[in-house]
Write an enzyme that holds these catalytic residues in place. Structure first.
Site, PDB file in Angstrom:
ATOM      1  N   ALA A  18     -34.089 -27.182 -37.570  1.00  0.00           N
ATOM      2  CA  ALA A  18     -34.046 -26.076 -38.523  1.00  0.00           C
ATOM      3  C   ALA A  18     -35.281 -25.320 -38.618  1.00  0.00           C
ATOM      4  O   ALA A  18     -35.397 -24.204 -38.761  1.00  0.00           O
ATOM      5  CB  ALA A  18     -33.869 -26.519 -39.747  1.00  0.00           C
ATOM      6  N   LYS A  69     -25.005 -39.313 -31.356  1.00  0.00           N
ATOM      7  CA  LYS A  69     -26.465 -39.358 -30.951  1.00  0.00           C
ATOM      8  C   LYS A  69     -27.326 -40.015 -31.905  1.00  0.00           C
ATOM      9  O   LYS A  69     -28.692 -40.359 -31.616  1.00  0.00           O
ATOM     10  CB  LYS A  69     -26.664 -37.684 -31.074  1.00  0.00           C
ATOM     11  CG  LYS A  69     -26.843 -37.333 -32.261  1.00  0.00           C
ATOM     12  CD  LYS A  69     -27.469 -35.998 -32.573  1.00  0.00           C
ATOM     13  CE  LYS A  69     -27.516 -35.397 -34.036  1.00  0.00           C
ATOM     14  NZ  LYS A  69     -28.067 -34.136 -34.016  1.00  0.00           N
ATOM     15  N   ARG A 133     -35.281 -37.790 -38.132  1.00  0.00           N
ATOM     16  CA  ARG A 133     -35.446 -38.941 -39.087  1.00  0.00           C
ATOM     17  C   ARG A 133     -34.993 -40.156 -38.546  1.00  0.00           C
ATOM     18  O   ARG A 133     -35.810 -41.358 -38.828  1.00  0.00           O
ATOM     19  CB  ARG A 133     -34.791 -38.627 -40.251  1.00  0.00           C
ATOM     20  CG  ARG A 133     -33.280 -38.475 -40.507  1.00  0.00           C
ATOM     21  CD  ARG A 133     -32.659 -38.007 -41.538  1.00  0.00           C
ATOM     22  NE  ARG A 133     -32.404 -36.824 -41.287  1.00  0.00           N
ATOM     23  CZ  ARG A 133     -31.678 -35.837 -42.212  1.00  0.00           C
ATOM     24  NH1 ARG A 133     -30.823 -36.537 -42.973  1.00  0.00           N
ATOM     25  NH2 ARG A 133     -31.733 -34.580 -42.014  1.00  0.00           N
ATOM     26  N   ASN A 134     -34.003 -40.321 -37.878  1.00  0.00           N
ATOM     27  CA  ASN A 134     -33.679 -41.506 -37.185  1.00  0.00           C
ATOM     28  C   ASN A 134     -34.335 -42.436 -36.531  1.00  0.00           C
ATOM     29  O   ASN A 134     -34.859 -43.409 -36.521  1.00  0.00           O
ATOM     30  CB  ASN A 134     -32.092 -41.314 -36.547  1.00  0.00           C
ATOM     31  CG  ASN A 134     -31.082 -41.090 -37.631  1.00  0.00           C
ATOM     32  OD1 ASN A 134     -30.428 -41.692 -38.239  1.00  0.00           O
ATOM     33  ND2 ASN A 134     -30.819 -39.635 -37.737  1.00  0.00           N
ATOM     34  N   GLN A 162     -28.769 -41.612 -41.043  1.00  0.00           N
ATOM     35  CA  GLN A 162     -27.348 -41.610 -40.585  1.00  0.00           C
ATOM     36  C   GLN A 162     -27.280 -42.713 -39.442  1.00  0.00           C
ATOM     37  O   GLN A 162     -26.115 -43.096 -39.489  1.00  0.00           O
ATOM     38  CB  GLN A 162     -26.982 -40.258 -39.994  1.00  0.00           C
ATOM     39  CG  GLN A 162     -27.260 -39.086 -40.826  1.00  0.00           C
ATOM     40  CD  GLN A 162     -28.686 -38.350 -40.543  1.00  0.00           C
ATOM     41  OE1 GLN A 162     -29.543 -38.939 -40.174  1.00  0.00           O
ATOM     42  NE2 GLN A 162     -28.316 -37.019 -40.521  1.00  0.00           N
TER      43      GLN A 162
END
Length: 209
Positions: A18, A69, A133-134, A162
């Site tokens: 983003a 993913k 973040r993952n 997630q």
């Protein structure tokens, strides 16, 4: 009367972080839309000089790529946390993509292999495995020994992690179908996140496939 299905008619995906889009850096996106009329409309609506979109009639696959993913990104974060390099991460990405294709074809028989070569597939997978973040939290999981819940609270400012939850949901689907052995990467991420297996278990998986 508009001809659009009651459910949301499109699923966007792709390698489009983003803050980079906000800076008008060139990015791509895939629009999954099974409607012959609306797909090109959405593509034209979202495309700009710096944001290229491609419409594909394969909404389920675009949506699955966006979820799966994150499991692979967790594995990539484990690799980073163990201090391993690009060769190992490339192996993770290769195996992760293979399992993404495999799962998508099982879940959605109409899944099209070419969709994985769009931005929602290989491009988004690469971006997610090198940032996001993952990957970041999974690296910290290895380095700090803290739980994923603690790291989520400390590092994400209210955002949710997630990848581990998706790994859990996917593993239960695979287990119910008796095919978890055909998904060594997905299974290993689940086992590390939820069954106390050490991150090195991921390397054992890579060396035995």
């Amino acid at each position: 009367s508009s001809g659009i299905n009651a459910e949301w008619p499109l699923r966007p995906g792709g390698a489009n972080i983003a803050n980079e889009v906000a800076k008008e850096e060139f990015s791509e996106a895939t629009i999954g839309c099974n409607d012959d009329v609306m797909g090109p409309v959405f593509q034209k609506l979202f495309t700009t000089d710096y944001f290229k979109t491609t419409a594909v009639k394969d909404k389920d696959t675009v949506e699955l790529c966006g979820a799966l993913k994150n499991i692979v990104a967790v594995a990539a974060g484990f690799v980073d946390g163990m201090g391993l390099g690009g060769n190992t991460k490339a192996a993770i990405i290769r195996l992760g993509m293979k399992e993404m294709v495999q799962f998508s074809k099982m879940f959605s028989p109409t899944s099209q292999q070419l969709t994985f070569f769009e931005s929602c597939g290989v491009a988004d997978l690469i971006t997610t495995c090198y940032g996001g973040r993952n990957r970041k939290v999974s690296e910290a999981f290895v380095k700090t020994g803290k739980t994923l819940d603690v790291l989520e609270a400390e590092m994400l400012g209210g955002q949710k992690l997630q990848g581990p939850m998706t790994a859990k949901e996917v593993y239960h689907v695979l287990k119910a179908k008796g095919v978890e052995g055909s998904y060594p990467l997905f299974r290993s991420v689940y086992e590390i996140c939820y069954e106390g297996m050490p991150p090195k278990h991921l390397l054992d998986t890579l060396s035995t496939i």
